[in-house]
Design an enzyme around this catalytic site. Structure first.
Site, PDB file in Angstrom:
ATOM      1  N   ALA A  61      -2.687   4.500  -1.455  1.00  0.00           N
ATOM      2  CA  ALA A  61      -1.331   4.967  -1.751  1.00  0.00           C
ATOM      3  C   ALA A  61      -0.425   4.860  -0.530  1.00  0.00           C
ATOM      4  CB  ALA A  61      -1.384   6.413  -2.255  1.00  0.00           C
ATOM      5  N   GLU A  62      -0.892   5.332   0.627  1.00  0.00           N
ATOM      6  CA  GLU A  62      -0.039   5.302   1.811  1.00  0.00           C
ATOM      7  C   GLU A  62       0.232   3.876   2.262  1.00  0.00           C
ATOM      8  OE1 GLU A  62       0.943   7.441   6.000  1.00  0.00           O
ATOM      9  OE2 GLU A  62      -0.542   8.317   4.659  1.00  0.00           O
ATOM     10  N   THR A  63      -0.741   3.003   2.135  1.00  0.00           N
ATOM     11  CA  THR A  63      -0.531   1.604   2.511  1.00  0.00           C
ATOM     12  C   THR A  63       0.534   0.963   1.631  1.00  0.00           C
ATOM     13  OG1 THR A  63      -2.815   1.419   3.294  1.00  0.00           O
ATOM     14  CG2 THR A  63      -1.663  -0.646   2.779  1.00  0.00           C
TER      15      THR A  63
END
Length: 141
Positions: A61-63
């Site tokens: 998700a953060e990537t």
């Protein structure tokens, strides 16, 4: 003005092998100003009971959210993660998971995206929200 996805800055080759996303087998599939899609194998990213690790979903998700922010902020501003929230809906035990990041807000100083992660049967595994701060300068390593 947003940049073309082909203009994303390249990572230095000596740092590429150190990247968490690389070690986890994460692949970027689609790079657009309003959508970034990536996928990751469950194998190698499990917790001790054989399920996809929640932290692995968070990395995906953060990537994806960070790449989406970069597409919309670079080259004038440099995005860094400020807050990540993940809700885990169900487990994945095999195959790949696919994440899609879409912008909720794109401003000069911040951007927020929603990231939906599904399994290969299109069942929702995780819903995440990432807010990035858009800095004037690139952080020093």
């Amino acid at each position: 003005m947003p940049i073309d996805p082909s203009q994303l800055p390249e990572m230095s080759p000596d740092m590429a092998a150190e990247q968490l996303a690389t070690r986890m087998g994460l692949e970027l599939v689609t790079l657009e100003l309003d959508r970034v899609v990536g996928q990751m194998p469950v194998a190698g990213n499990r917790q001790p009971y054989g399920l996809l690790h929640g932290g692995a979903s968070a990395v995906l998700a953060e990537t994806l959210g960070s790449v989406l922010a970069a597409l919309n902020a670079l080259p004038e501003r440099f995005p860094v993660g400020l807050e990540l929230a993940c809700t885990h809906h169900r487990s994945a035990t095999e195959g790949r998971v696919i994440g899609t990041a879409r912008p909720l807000h794109v401003g000069r100083s911040t951007s927020t995206s929603e990231i939906v992660i599904v399994d290969e049967q299109d069942r929702r595994i995780c819903t995440a929200k990432l807010t990035c701060l858009h800095r004037d300068t690139r952080p020093q390593i």
